[in-house]
Design a protein around this motif. Structure first.
Motif, mmCIF file in Angstrom:
data_model
loop_
_atom_site.group_PDB
_atom_site.id
_atom_site.type_symbol
_atom_site.label_atom_id
_atom_site.label_comp_id
_atom_site.label_asym_id
_atom_site.label_seq_id
_atom_site.Cartn_x
_atom_site.Cartn_y
_atom_site.Cartn_z
ATOM 1 N N LEU A 77 0.852 -1.184 0.000
ATOM 2 C CA LEU A 77 0.000 0.000 0.000
ATOM 3 C C LEU A 77 0.887 1.232 0.000
ATOM 4 C CD1 LEU A 77 -2.737 1.525 0.502
ATOM 5 C CD2 LEU A 77 -2.296 1.183 2.946
ATOM 6 N N LEU A 78 0.609 2.166 -0.892
ATOM 7 C CA LEU A 78 1.269 3.472 -0.904
ATOM 8 C C LEU A 78 0.185 4.508 -0.671
ATOM 9 C CD1 LEU A 78 3.575 2.984 -4.018
ATOM 10 C CD2 LEU A 78 4.208 2.815 -1.610
ATOM 11 N N THR A 79 0.288 5.207 0.440
ATOM 12 C CA THR A 79 -0.751 6.179 0.794
ATOM 13 C C THR A 79 -0.289 7.587 0.461
ATOM 14 O OG1 THR A 79 0.101 6.399 3.043
ATOM 15 C CG2 THR A 79 -1.612 4.746 2.678
ATOM 16 N N TYR A 80 -1.262 8.443 0.295
ATOM 17 C CA TYR A 80 -1.015 9.851 0.023
ATOM 18 C C TYR A 80 -1.802 10.656 1.039
ATOM 19 C CZ TYR A 80 0.502 7.678 -4.256
ATOM 20 O OH TYR A 80 1.133 6.865 -5.152
ATOM 21 N N GLY A 81 -1.192 11.663 1.614
ATOM 22 C CA GLY A 81 -1.877 12.454 2.618
ATOM 23 C C GLY A 81 -1.804 11.794 3.975
ATOM 24 N N LEU A 82 -2.862 11.899 4.734
ATOM 25 C CA LEU A 82 -2.923 11.320 6.081
ATOM 26 C C LEU A 82 -3.564 9.940 6.000
ATOM 27 C CD1 LEU A 82 -4.102 14.482 8.013
ATOM 28 C CD2 LEU A 82 -1.804 13.502 7.960
ATOM 29 N N PRO A 83 -2.778 8.893 6.049
ATOM 30 C CA PRO A 83 -3.330 7.549 5.851
ATOM 31 C C PRO A 83 -3.999 6.997 7.108
ATOM 32 C CG PRO A 83 -0.986 7.407 6.247
ATOM 33 C CD PRO A 83 -1.330 8.873 6.208
ATOM 34 N N ALA A 84 -5.055 6.238 6.888
ATOM 35 C CA ALA A 84 -5.655 5.478 7.977
ATOM 36 C C ALA A 84 -4.797 4.257 8.281
ATOM 37 C CB ALA A 84 -7.068 5.060 7.601
ATOM 38 N N LEU A 85 -4.127 3.744 7.263
ATOM 39 C CA LEU A 85 -3.217 2.610 7.376
ATOM 40 C C LEU A 85 -1.902 3.055 6.750
ATOM 41 C CD1 LEU A 85 -3.249 -0.442 8.218
ATOM 42 C CD2 LEU A 85 -3.755 -0.953 5.835
ATOM 43 N N PRO A 86 -0.802 2.910 7.453
ATOM 44 C CA PRO A 86 0.468 3.386 6.893
ATOM 45 C C PRO A 86 0.867 2.641 5.625
ATOM 46 C CG PRO A 86 0.703 2.789 9.224
ATOM 47 C CD PRO A 86 -0.655 2.351 8.785
ATOM 48 N N SER A 87 1.627 3.320 4.791
ATOM 49 C CA SER A 87 2.190 2.673 3.611
ATOM 50 C C SER A 87 3.047 1.502 4.052
ATOM 51 C CB SER A 87 3.065 3.659 2.828
ATOM 52 O OG SER A 87 2.300 4.675 2.253
ATOM 53 N N GLY A 88 3.114 0.488 3.197
ATOM 54 C CA GLY A 88 3.984 -0.632 3.504
ATOM 55 C C GLY A 88 3.533 -1.915 2.844
ATOM 56 N N THR A 89 4.369 -2.922 3.013
ATOM 57 C CA THR A 89 4.088 -4.255 2.492
ATOM 58 C C THR A 89 3.661 -5.138 3.650
ATOM 59 O OG1 THR A 89 5.716 -3.940 0.735
ATOM 60 C CG2 THR A 89 5.081 -6.214 1.231
ATOM 61 N N ARG A 90 2.630 -5.928 3.419
ATOM 62 C CA ARG A 90 2.094 -6.809 4.453
ATOM 63 C C ARG A 90 1.900 -8.213 3.897
ATOM 64 N NH1 ARG A 90 0.285 -1.847 4.895
ATOM 65 N NH2 ARG A 90 0.354 -0.836 6.918
ATOM 66 N N VAL A 91 2.057 -9.175 4.774
ATOM 67 C CA VAL A 91 1.822 -10.582 4.445
ATOM 68 C C VAL A 91 0.633 -11.029 5.273
ATOM 69 C CG1 VAL A 91 2.767 -12.912 4.499
ATOM 70 C CG2 VAL A 91 4.263 -10.979 3.967
ATOM 71 N N TYR A 92 -0.367 -11.588 4.599
ATOM 72 C CA TYR A 92 -1.538 -12.122 5.283
ATOM 73 C C TYR A 92 -1.365 -13.630 5.392
ATOM 74 C CZ TYR A 92 -4.098 -7.760 4.258
ATOM 75 O OH TYR A 92 -4.521 -6.457 4.178
ATOM 76 N N GLY A 93 -1.200 -14.130 6.597
ATOM 77 C CA GLY A 93 -1.179 -15.566 6.828
ATOM 78 C C GLY A 93 0.157 -16.118 7.275
ATOM 79 N N HIS A 94 0.067 -17.116 8.142
ATOM 80 C CA HIS A 94 1.259 -17.793 8.655
ATOM 81 C C HIS A 94 1.924 -18.655 7.588
ATOM 82 C CE1 HIS A 94 -1.123 -16.876 12.291
ATOM 83 N NE2 HIS A 94 0.070 -16.604 12.798
ATOM 84 N N ARG A 95 1.114 -19.352 6.804
ATOM 85 C CA ARG A 95 1.680 -20.213 5.758
ATOM 86 C C ARG A 95 2.427 -19.386 4.702
ATOM 87 N NH1 ARG A 95 -0.579 -25.184 4.260
ATOM 88 N NH2 ARG A 95 -1.289 -24.220 2.327
ATOM 89 N N PRO A 96 1.851 -18.275 4.213
ATOM 90 C CA PRO A 96 2.621 -17.423 3.306
ATOM 91 C C PRO A 96 3.908 -16.891 3.947
ATOM 92 C CG PRO A 96 0.299 -16.920 3.093
ATOM 93 C CD PRO A 96 0.440 -17.845 4.279
ATOM 94 N N LEU A 97 3.834 -16.526 5.224
ATOM 95 C CA LEU A 97 5.030 -16.061 5.931
ATOM 96 C C LEU A 97 6.112 -17.140 5.932
ATOM 97 C CD1 LEU A 97 6.478 -14.021 7.965
ATOM 98 C CD2 LEU A 97 5.557 -15.558 9.712
ATOM 99 N N ARG A 98 5.735 -18.354 6.256
ATOM 100 C CA ARG A 98 6.717 -19.445 6.315
ATOM 101 C C ARG A 98 7.276 -19.781 4.929
ATOM 102 N NH1 ARG A 98 7.526 -21.700 11.186
ATOM 103 N NH2 ARG A 98 6.042 -21.158 12.811
#
Length: 169
Positions: A77-98
Motif C-alpha cells: 500500500l502506498l498512501t497519500y496524505g494522512l493515511p488510515a493505514l500506513p504505507s507498507g508491504t504486508r503478508v496475510y497468513g502464517h503459511r505465506p510467511l513461512r
C-alpha cells in the motif's frame, strides 16, 4: 523437481532471522508487516513466483498491489496524505510467511505463532504453491483484491475472509 523447488533464494540473506524482515502487526496475528528495508526484496520474490497481481492506482487515491499466496496474500500500500493505514508491504497468513522465509532463506519461527494451529511442512507449502500456480487467474485475482485494504477494519475483513473467525489462545 518442481518449479517451486527452484524458487529464488537470496544468498546475501542467508542466516537472517525471520523477525529481521517481518514484524507482527498490531491489527491481527494473521498479518505481518515487512520491514521497509526488505520490502523490495519481498516484492521481487513474490513477482518471481509467477502468480497474478491485482493493482489499483488512481489520481488522489492510495495505490495498491496484491498477489495471492497460498491461503493468504502479499500486499503493498502506498498512501497519500494522512493515511488510515500506513504505507507498507504486508503478508496475510502464517503459511505465506513461512513460505517466504523459505524462499528468502530466512530462519523461520521455531514454534507455532499466535493464531497458527501447527507448523506446516515446507514440502506441503511448496506443493500448495504448485497447485495455486495452476489455478484460474481470475480466482487468484479475487483472492488478491480481498487483501487490498486502506484501514485496519478492511485488513480485519480480509483476515476473516481468508482465515475465518478463529479464536485466539
Amino acid at each position: 523437481m518442481s518449479a517451486s523447488h527452484n524458487a529464488p533464494v537470496t544468498p546475501s540473506e542467508q542466516g537472517r532471522v525471520w523477525s529481521e524482515v517481518f514484524h507482527r502487526s498490531r491489527i491481527s496475528p494473521h498479518v505481518f508487516v515487512v520491514a521497509k528495508t526488505s520490502a523490495d526484496q519481498v516484492d521481487q520474490v513474490v513477482a518471481d513466483l509467477g502468480l497474478p497481481r491485482a493493482t489499483s492506482n488512481s489520481l488522489f487515491d492510495n495505490a495498491h498491489w496484491a498477489a495471492p499466496l497460498l491461503d493468504g496474500a502479499v500486499t503493498r500500500l502506498l498512501t497519500y496524505g494522512l493515511p488510515a493505514l500506513p504505507s507498507g508491504t504486508r503478508v496475510y497468513g502464517h503459511r505465506p510467511l513461512r513460505l517466504l522465509c523459505h524462499l528468502m532463506n530466512l530462519r523461520p519461527p521455531a514454534r507455532a505463532l499466535t493464531g497458527e494451529r501447527h507448523v506446516p511442512d515446507i514440502d506441503q507449502l511448496l506443493a500448495h504453491l504448485d497447485r495455486q500456480r495452476q489455478a484460474e487467474p481470475e480466482v487468484l485475482l479475487v483472492q488478491a483484491r480481498t487483501a487490498m485494504a486502506n484501514d485496519a477494519q478492511e485488513v480485519l475483513t480480509a483476515v476473516r475472509v481468508f482465515f475465518g473467525n478463529q479464536r485466539l489462545p
